[in-house]
Design a protein around this motif. Structure first.
Motif, mmCIF file in Angstrom:
data_model
loop_
_atom_site.group_PDB
_atom_site.id
_atom_site.type_symbol
_atom_site.label_atom_id
_atom_site.label_comp_id
_atom_site.label_asym_id
_atom_site.label_seq_id
_atom_site.Cartn_x
_atom_site.Cartn_y
_atom_site.Cartn_z
ATOM 1 N N SER A 102 29.110 -7.406 49.542
ATOM 2 C CA SER A 102 28.302 -6.235 49.617
ATOM 3 C C SER A 102 28.566 -5.207 50.442
ATOM 4 O O SER A 102 29.373 -5.364 51.477
ATOM 5 C CB SER A 102 26.803 -6.918 49.720
ATOM 6 N N PHE A 104 27.926 -3.321 53.591
ATOM 7 C CA PHE A 104 27.336 -3.489 54.868
ATOM 8 C C PHE A 104 27.660 -2.152 55.842
ATOM 9 O O PHE A 104 27.731 -2.369 56.969
ATOM 10 C CB PHE A 104 27.438 -4.729 55.435
ATOM 11 N N LEU A 107 25.825 -0.977 59.043
ATOM 12 C CA LEU A 107 25.904 -1.525 60.341
ATOM 13 C C LEU A 107 26.662 -0.679 61.275
ATOM 14 O O LEU A 107 26.305 -0.902 62.632
ATOM 15 C CB LEU A 107 26.760 -3.022 60.352
ATOM 16 N N LEU A 149 18.848 0.677 60.044
ATOM 17 C CA LEU A 149 19.474 -0.557 59.774
ATOM 18 C C LEU A 149 18.722 -1.421 59.046
ATOM 19 O O LEU A 149 19.191 -2.087 57.766
ATOM 20 C CB LEU A 149 19.712 -1.438 60.966
ATOM 21 N N VAL A 150 17.352 -1.289 59.000
ATOM 22 C CA VAL A 150 16.301 -2.030 58.059
ATOM 23 C C VAL A 150 16.646 -1.705 56.545
ATOM 24 O O VAL A 150 16.486 -2.187 55.573
ATOM 25 C CB VAL A 150 14.914 -2.156 58.573
ATOM 26 N N PHE A 153 19.968 -2.567 55.239
ATOM 27 C CA PHE A 153 19.765 -4.052 54.650
ATOM 28 C C PHE A 153 18.972 -4.191 53.373
ATOM 29 O O PHE A 153 19.099 -4.818 52.491
ATOM 30 C CB PHE A 153 19.113 -4.612 55.750
ATOM 31 N N THR A 156 20.704 -2.471 50.523
ATOM 32 C CA THR A 156 21.673 -3.104 49.915
ATOM 33 C C THR A 156 21.496 -4.438 49.220
ATOM 34 O O THR A 156 21.940 -4.979 48.270
ATOM 35 C CB THR A 156 22.744 -3.613 51.137
ATOM 36 N N THR A 157 20.201 -4.962 49.719
ATOM 37 C CA THR A 157 19.698 -6.470 49.222
ATOM 38 C C THR A 157 19.005 -6.340 48.133
ATOM 39 O O THR A 157 19.140 -7.061 46.978
ATOM 40 C CB THR A 157 19.089 -7.225 50.262
ATOM 41 N N TYR A 160 20.270 -1.516 45.765
ATOM 42 C CA TYR A 160 21.522 -0.622 45.781
ATOM 43 C C TYR A 160 21.989 -0.519 44.476
ATOM 44 O O TYR A 160 22.686 0.534 44.065
ATOM 45 C CB TYR A 160 22.708 -1.504 46.677
ATOM 46 N N THR A 175 10.386 0.578 54.214
ATOM 47 C CA THR A 175 10.645 0.311 55.421
ATOM 48 C C THR A 175 9.325 1.132 56.696
ATOM 49 O O THR A 175 8.776 0.477 57.434
ATOM 50 C CB THR A 175 11.866 0.607 55.944
ATOM 51 N N THR A 197 12.136 -10.838 55.294
ATOM 52 C CA THR A 197 12.623 -9.212 55.831
ATOM 53 C C THR A 197 11.351 -8.670 56.110
ATOM 54 O O THR A 197 11.512 -7.720 57.082
ATOM 55 C CB THR A 197 13.351 -8.591 54.781
ATOM 56 N N THR A 201 10.577 -6.983 60.149
ATOM 57 C CA THR A 201 10.557 -5.626 60.205
ATOM 58 C C THR A 201 9.412 -5.100 60.752
ATOM 59 O O THR A 201 9.350 -4.343 61.842
ATOM 60 C CB THR A 201 10.678 -5.013 58.772
#
Length: 255
Positions: A102, A104, A107, A149-150, A153, A156-157, A160, A175, A197, A201
């Protein structure tokens, strides 16, 4: 140029506070921004030739930076144990094997946060006449870093592979709604991973959000420890320490 001179030059750029060092560190921050933009635009580029060209070019830059930081480090074991080292290695791995791992790359936002904590950033704020707003600016950087960042994530998870920019917007919307505890409920994350998650958060996000609000609302203070009682923060025009009454001599950095 010998290895000793190369290491000395790199240390001056990465750790120094000269004009050249500050320019270098700002340039590295701009590269991090480019990497973050590439991360967001990943679904647009798909798996075509242009995507892989940019992907491997960024991987080459990160690999060169890792080598440079190895040369800068005085203790390799200590450098290897730093969280940011493993963040860079993880990002490099996802760029080298984009189809297997994936993405990332989000980051790299940690790099922007670390720049905000550096001496070079403090010098930039002083030269720009914004030293008194340093705490507010740092709080904004901390909040934006956490937000990205959140969002990265979640994107991506969970989002995406959504078409276009909608996936990132949905991740950002979720978020912000979670951090502010608005909780509209129109976008939720599925499964146990989604619930965990959301919990993380909410716990960390509301703390940073409140911290940012407090920093903006409270009166501006200057960091100047009292020689007698050690009180760290005072009004910019303070003559006496409000805790012990000791006479202060706070430098005036205004124009």
């Amino acid at each position: 140029m010998t290895l000793v001179k190369i290491r000395s030059k790199l240390r001056g750029l990465y750790l120094g506070t000269s004009t050249q060092a500050i320019r270098f560190q700002v340039a590295m921050a701009l590269i991090d921004l480019v990497i973050l933009i590439f991360f967001v635009l990943g679904p647009y580029l798909g798996n075509g030739r242009s995507y892989f060209i940019i992907d491997y070019a960024i991987a080459f830059v990160i690999a060169c930076e890792l080598v440079a930081r190895i040369l800068v480090a005085t203790d390799f074991k200590h450098w290897l144990m730093r969280p940011m080292t493993w963040v860079d290695i993880l990002v490099l791995g996802t760029l080298l094997f984009p189809q297997q791992l994936s993405n990332f790359a989000f980051l790299r936002a940690f790099r922007i946060w670390s720049l905000g904590q550096s001496k070079a950033f403090a010098m930039l704020m002083t030269h720009a006449g914004c030293a008194r707003w340093g705490d507010v600016i740092k709080a904004v950087i901390n909040f934006i870093t956490f937000l990205f960042l959140v969002t990265g994530f979640v994107y991506t998870t969970f989002f995406y592979h959504d078409a276009g920019i909608n996936g990132f917007v949905d991740a950002l919307y979720f978020t912000v709604a979670t951090i502010t505890t608005t909780g509209f409920g129109d976008i939720t994350l599925p499964g146990t991973a989604g619930k965990l998650t959301s919990i993380v958060t909410m716990i960390f996000g509301i703390s940073l959000f409140v911290r940012l609000a407090q920093t903006i609302v409270r009166p501006n203070k200057v960091a100047f420890p009292c020689p007698q009682c050690g009180l760290q923060r005072h009004d910019h025009d303070a003559v006496h320490c409000k805790a012990c009454g000791h006479i202060l001599n706070i430098p005036d950095d205004s124009d």
